[in-house]
Design a protein around this motif. Structure first.
Motif, PDB file in Angstrom:
ATOM      1  N   GLN A 263       0.613  -1.153   0.075  1.00  0.00           N
ATOM      2  CA  GLN A 263       0.093   0.197  -0.078  1.00  0.00           C
ATOM      3  C   GLN A 263       0.883   1.474  -0.081  1.00  0.00           C
ATOM      4  O   GLN A 263       0.235   2.435  -0.027  1.00  0.00           O
TER       5      GLN A 263
ATOM      6  N   HIS B  13       0.912  -9.239   3.664  1.00  0.00           N
ATOM      7  CA  HIS B  13      -0.288  -8.413   3.781  1.00  0.00           C
ATOM      8  C   HIS B  13      -0.888  -8.454   2.475  1.00  0.00           C
ATOM      9  O   HIS B  13      -1.143  -7.546   1.801  1.00  0.00           O
TER      10      HIS B  13
ATOM     11  N   ASN C  40      -0.534 -10.369   8.578  1.00  0.00           N
ATOM     12  CA  ASN C  40      -1.466  -9.492   8.909  1.00  0.00           C
ATOM     13  C   ASN C  40      -2.987  -9.819   8.658  1.00  0.00           C
ATOM     14  O   ASN C  40      -3.110 -10.217   7.536  1.00  0.00           O
ATOM     15  N   GLU C  41      -3.746  -9.769   9.488  1.00  0.00           N
ATOM     16  CA  GLU C  41      -5.136 -10.122   9.105  1.00  0.00           C
ATOM     17  C   GLU C  41      -5.498 -11.503   8.242  1.00  0.00           C
ATOM     18  O   GLU C  41      -6.037 -11.333   7.273  1.00  0.00           O
TER      19      GLU C  41
ATOM     20  N   TYR D 166     -11.071  -1.725  14.030  1.00  0.00           N
ATOM     21  CA  TYR D 166     -11.493  -0.607  13.532  1.00  0.00           C
ATOM     22  C   TYR D 166     -13.056  -0.705  13.957  1.00  0.00           C
ATOM     23  O   TYR D 166     -13.636   0.325  13.889  1.00  0.00           O
TER      24      TYR D 166
ATOM     25  N   ARG E 255     -16.443   4.888   5.025  1.00  0.00           N
ATOM     26  CA  ARG E 255     -16.132   3.516   4.975  1.00  0.00           C
ATOM     27  C   ARG E 255     -17.280   2.522   5.651  1.00  0.00           C
ATOM     28  O   ARG E 255     -17.129   1.275   4.962  1.00  0.00           O
TER      29      ARG E 255
ATOM     30  N   TRP F 222     -17.997   1.568   8.320  1.00  0.00           N
ATOM     31  CA  TRP F 222     -17.803   0.749   9.417  1.00  0.00           C
ATOM     32  C   TRP F 222     -18.441   1.633  10.728  1.00  0.00           C
ATOM     33  O   TRP F 222     -18.428   2.828  10.782  1.00  0.00           O
TER      34      TRP F 222
ATOM     35  N   GLU G 147      -3.176  -1.566  14.749  1.00  0.00           N
ATOM     36  CA  GLU G 147      -3.888  -0.851  13.696  1.00  0.00           C
ATOM     37  C   GLU G 147      -5.353  -0.433  14.317  1.00  0.00           C
ATOM     38  O   GLU G 147      -5.763  -0.811  14.940  1.00  0.00           O
TER      39      GLU G 147
ATOM     40  N   TRP H 183      -3.345   3.313  11.782  1.00  0.00           N
ATOM     41  CA  TRP H 183      -3.094   3.047  10.536  1.00  0.00           C
ATOM     42  C   TRP H 183      -2.947   4.105   9.787  1.00  0.00           C
ATOM     43  O   TRP H 183      -3.919   5.036   9.740  1.00  0.00           O
TER      44      TRP H 183
ATOM     45  N   SER I 185      -5.383   2.291  -0.351  1.00  0.00           N
ATOM     46  CA  SER I 185      -6.523   1.522   0.394  1.00  0.00           C
ATOM     47  C   SER I 185      -7.026   0.320  -0.483  1.00  0.00           C
ATOM     48  O   SER I 185      -8.274   0.326  -0.688  1.00  0.00           O
ATOM     49  N   TRP I 186      -6.381  -0.534  -1.189  1.00  0.00           N
ATOM     50  CA  TRP I 186      -6.802  -1.716  -1.864  1.00  0.00           C
ATOM     51  C   TRP I 186      -7.972  -1.238  -2.908  1.00  0.00           C
ATOM     52  O   TRP I 186      -7.565  -0.245  -3.537  1.00  0.00           O
TER      53      TRP I 186
ATOM     54  N   TYR J 266      -6.825   8.349   5.743  1.00  0.00           N
ATOM     55  CA  TYR J 266      -6.446   8.050   7.060  1.00  0.00           C
ATOM     56  C   TYR J 266      -5.545   8.852   7.884  1.00  0.00           C
ATOM     57  O   TYR J 266      -5.377   8.995   8.985  1.00  0.00           O
TER      58      TYR J 266
HETATM   59  C1  BGP Z   1      -7.013  -3.377   7.659  1.00  0.00           C
HETATM   60  C2  BGP Z   1      -5.805  -3.504   6.757  1.00  0.00           C
HETATM   61  C3  BGP Z   1      -4.860  -2.328   6.231  1.00  0.00           C
HETATM   62  C4  BGP Z   1      -5.952  -1.231   5.673  1.00  0.00           C
HETATM   63  C5  BGP Z   1      -6.976  -1.024   6.761  1.00  0.00           C
HETATM   64  C6  BGP Z   1      -7.781   0.064   6.569  1.00  0.00           C
HETATM   65  O1  BGP Z   1      -7.758  -4.227   7.374  1.00  0.00           O
HETATM   66  O2  BGP Z   1      -4.872  -4.474   7.463  1.00  0.00           O
HETATM   67  O3  BGP Z   1      -4.203  -2.805   5.073  1.00  0.00           O
HETATM   68  O4  BGP Z   1      -5.926  -1.068   4.472  1.00  0.00           O
HETATM   69  O5  BGP Z   1      -7.672  -1.986   7.060  1.00  0.00           O
HETATM   70  O6  BGP Z   1      -9.058  -0.419   5.601  1.00  0.00           O
HETATM   71  P1  BGP Z   1      -9.189  -0.007   4.119  1.00  0.00           P
HETATM   72  O7  BGP Z   1      -7.909   0.381   3.501  1.00  0.00           O
HETATM   73  O8  BGP Z   1      -9.945  -0.935   3.464  1.00  0.00           O
HETATM   74  O9  BGP Z   1     -10.091   1.252   4.446  1.00  0.00           O
END
Ligand code: BGP
Length: 468
Positions: A20, A121, A165-166, A304, A339, A341, A368, A419, A426-427, A435
């Motif tokens: 990333q 990751h 990670n995750e 999160y 997001r 969330w 994170e 984070w 972000s993907w 962030y």
């Molecule tokens: C976590 C990941 C990170 C990061 C973060 C925020 O799940 O470990 O890589 O991306 O989430 O999420 P996002 O980027 O999807 O908003």
């Protein structure tokens, strides 16, 4: 509320990942990973058609970024080595890639920032994905060779290592929910992948211990796992079926990993329920001994949002997969609308109390936590800075207050990594949600600029006091 103080030895830092941030997707002999593959096949899947190629330009700017962390009072950061950069397609070390990471680590040392190194990751090399990814034991073995190469190459430089990670995210996002490449809706495959990752983790920990005993890895080094544990909740006055939904959500997402890293085994109640639904893991003779190696020195907790679940209305989905829970929409939920969330700072405390009660010997840190807000909501003030104080400061302050309370009540929480201290990719959301305490200006060659909140972060990181 009064001011709150975190312990003097509590550390503050930044969480990031190689895929990333680094960019330079074809430099230093880097091979294609799954993000590059997906970007190449369908750039439209990424926000504003920004694929994996550029990261946030950290590959060219790491020295500057480490100086920024240091200036913000942060003593450590966690990033990942990219498997697709460190190893070549024959499974040998790629010298150019290794040299890149040596330079990056040296720049961090020079800036006074310790780098915690994570090995994976969500970034499977594409050629290994084509051979079945985590569903194939040979790929598990390839990961262990990669981990060995990393421990050997950087064993004298790195003190804090993480295997994954995750690890729950790829089974869910790629193989169960169909959100990420290759978009499968196959519950059983997701669990096989989860099992393959669990073996890979345990074998890597075993290799780490062996190389540490041999002196290749420094004697004070530690190894851990990082996961996005989601404290599970259900509705008030739950039925037994609601509680069953909580058990399986907690079992697959949390206890699976917690048992693996503390007991070296997987939770039998979860495996039994899977078997009752015809989901069988590809267990081989000798696997118990492999999993037993998975016990770690400490743990990272990415937080999160909580998980709110209830009994599902349907127990089989349209693809024939078993369904153990469905979302419970809590009427009082406060949402980060950018997001989708829920923001629930108390969840960090509830998880801490679970850890204190169920896994009392394990040290951990918040690896994170952060809030990503869609860029166009951000206000730029006359001096050119983004003013994010109103949403970023209360978010972080509230979480830190709950952490301080948990520590007062016995939690072994050692630190906090935010984070994306510097905005990053972000993907498939790319740069949609920001962030950072530090802006990355895409209109100005990835230029870094402190946001208004940065001063607050520096103050907390230096004083350990969260003011009322
Ligand atoms: C976590 C990941 C990170 C990061 C973060 C925020 O799940 O470990 O890589 O991306 O989430 O999420 P996002 O980027 O999807 O908003």
């Amino acid at each position: 509320m009064a001011n709150v103080r975190l312990p003097d030895d509590f550390f503050f830092g930044a969480a990031l990942s190689g895929p990333q941030t680094e960019g330079m997707w074809k430099a230093y002999g880097k091979l294609e990973n799954l993000w590059d593959l997906w970007s190449g096949e369908n750039l439209g899947a990424f926000y504003n058609r920004v694929g994996s190629y550029g990261g946030n330009d950290m590959g060219a700017r790491y020295a500057e970024d480490f100086r920024i962390f240091h200036e913000l009072g942060l003593s450590s950061c966690r990033t990942s080595i990219q498997w697709s950069r460190l190893m070549d397609a024959d499974g040998h070390l790629n010298r150019e890639g290794a040299d890149f990471y040596h330079k990056l680590l040296a720049a961090a040392r020079e800036a006074g920032v310790e780098v915690f190194v994570n090995l994976y990751h969500f970034d499977m090399p594409a050629y290994l994905f084509r051979r079945g990814g985590w569903d194939n034991r040979e790929v598990v073995e390839a990961y262990v060779s990669y981990a060995r190469a990393a421990f050997t190459e950087f064993g004298q430089e790195v003190e804090h290592w993480f295997t994954f990670n995750e690890p729950i995210v790829e089974p869910e996002q790629r193989y169960e929910h169909g959100n990420w490449y290759p978009f499968h809706h196959d519950f059983a495959q997701a669990r096989r992948v989860q099992y393959g990752i669990s073996l890979a983790h345990a074998l890597a920990v075993g290799a780490f211990r062996e190389l540490q005993a041999a002196g290749t890895v420094r004697p004070d080094a530690k190894i851990g796992l990082i996961n996005c544990f989601t404290p599970p909740y259900t509705r008030e006055n739950p039925t037994p079926a609601d509680l069953e939904a909580v058990r399986m959500t907690d079992g697959l997402g949390n206890r699976w990993w917690l048992d693996l890293v503390t007991k070296g085994s997987l939770p039998t109640d979860v495996l039994d329920t899977l078997a009752e639904h015809g989901v069988h893991l590809p267990v081989r003779a000798g696997d118990d001994a492999i999993l037993a190696q998975g016990v770690v020195d400490w743990l990272g907790f990415n937080y999160y949002h909580p998980a709110r679940v209830q009994a599902p209305k349907q127990t089989v989905d349209e693809w024939g997969n078993p369904v153990f829970s469905e979302e419970y929409v809590w009427p009082d939920a406060v949402m980060n609308k950018s997001r989708g969330w829920e923001i629930y700072p108390q969840g960090i405390y509830d998880f801490a109390m679970t850890m204190t009660h169920d896994y009392p010997d394990l040290d951990w840190f918040v690896s994170e936590n952060g809030i990503g807000i869609e860029e166009h909501h951000a206000a730029r003030t006359a001096d050119g800075r983004i003013d994010d104080v109103a949403y970023r400061v209360p978010f972080v302050a509230d979480h830190l207050r709950w952490i301080a309370r948990a520590i007062d009540e016995g939690a072994r929480c050692k630190g906090y990594h935010y984070w994306g201290v510097i905005d990053c990719w972000s993907w498939n959301n790319a740069f949609k949600n920001r962030y950072g305490f530090v802006e990355v200006d895409l209109q100005d060659n990835y230029c870094r600029r402190l946001k208004a909140s940065a001063e607050w972060l520096r103050n907390v990181a230096v004083t350990h006091v969260i003011e009322d």
